[in-house]
Design an enzyme around this catalytic site. Structure first.
Site, PDB file in Angstrom:
ATOM      1  N   GLY A 164     -25.727 -16.695  24.730  1.00 51.54           N
ATOM      2  CA  GLY A 164     -25.426 -15.418  25.353  1.00 51.54           C
ATOM      3  C   GLY A 164     -24.558 -14.586  24.446  1.00 51.54           C
ATOM      4  CB  SER A 165     -24.302 -10.963  23.856  1.00 51.24           C
ATOM      5  OG  SER A 165     -24.339 -10.498  25.194  1.00 51.24           O
ATOM      6  CB  THR A 166     -20.252 -11.656  26.806  1.00 51.58           C
ATOM      7  OG1 THR A 166     -21.150 -11.489  27.909  1.00 51.58           O
ATOM      8  CG2 THR A 166     -20.262 -10.385  25.961  1.00 51.58           C
ATOM      9  CB  THR A 184     -23.317 -15.748  18.565  1.00 51.98           C
ATOM     10  OG1 THR A 184     -23.333 -15.063  17.316  1.00 51.98           O
ATOM     11  CG2 THR A 184     -24.736 -16.124  18.949  1.00 51.98           C
TER      12      THR A 184
END
Length: 200
Positions: free
Chosen positions: A9-11, A38
């Site tokens: 996930g991005s966050t 990431t």
């Protein structure tokens, strides 16, 4: 045979928890879930969680993901990751996409994925070549405009795929409009190794 999970996930928020819940529901133990939080700029092999998964997975294991796109930042990256795991005898299972290479429908889906990845590769190459032409028309006498990190990662993915199919480093570099030296310079800067590092 072990079930190994992977989330990306991005966050570190709700999305990661949803992925984890889905993997646990599919029978993966929490201790066997590898995760990355990431941005999309890193290819799969550059992420610490994926690196640990590559090191840990053994022949006969199955890597389970919530969706197949969790395995890479682009179709090229996803396909490279799938092929890397399958070459080592590690199976892939995607819960939401219902992709299982052990079934005929799963193999068909992977075949479609490969076709789309090839199309994406051609589009990227055309875009890069168009950029070179545009730069020359705008007065550039040598070289080409700097690439952003995402584009460099895509170019490296194309080159690595070409090397995996038996092309030389020089041919792989030429495919994306680079010299062999430029290819190795970007490889070293990104931390990519293995296939690209082989002589040829």
């Amino acid at each position: 045979m072990r079930l190994l999970g992977y989330t990306r996930g991005s966050t570190a928020g709700q999305d990661a928890q949803l992925q984890l819940d889905a993997l646990v529901g599919a029978g993966v133990q929490k201790r066997d879930v590898f995760s990355d939080v990431t941005s999309g700029s890193k290819t799969a092999k550059q992420r610490p969680g994926m690196k640990r998964l590559f090191d840990y997975a053994e022949h006969g294991d199955t890597v389970v993901v919530w969706r197949i796109d969790r395995l890479g930042r682009s179709l090229l990256d996803v396909l490279a990751t799938v092929n890397h795991l399958r070459d080592r005898g590690v199976k892939i299972s995607s819960i939401s996409d219902n992709i299982d290479p052990e079934t005929s429908s799963g193999r068909m889906m992977l075949g479609m994925l490969a076709t789309l990845a090839e199309y994406e590769r051609e589009l990227i190459t055309e875009r890069v070549n168009a950029g070179i032409v545009a730069a020359k028309l705008n007065g550039a006498k040598f070289g080409r405009p700097p690439l952003d990190p995402d584009e460099i990662a895509e170019m490296l993915a194309i080159a690595e795929d070409a090397r995996a199919k038996g092309r030389t480093a020089e041919d792989a570099a030429r495919l994306v409009g680079w010299s062999r030296a430029t290819l190795y310079r970007h490889r070293q800067a990104s931390g990519t190794h293995a296939i690209l590092a082989e002589p040829g």
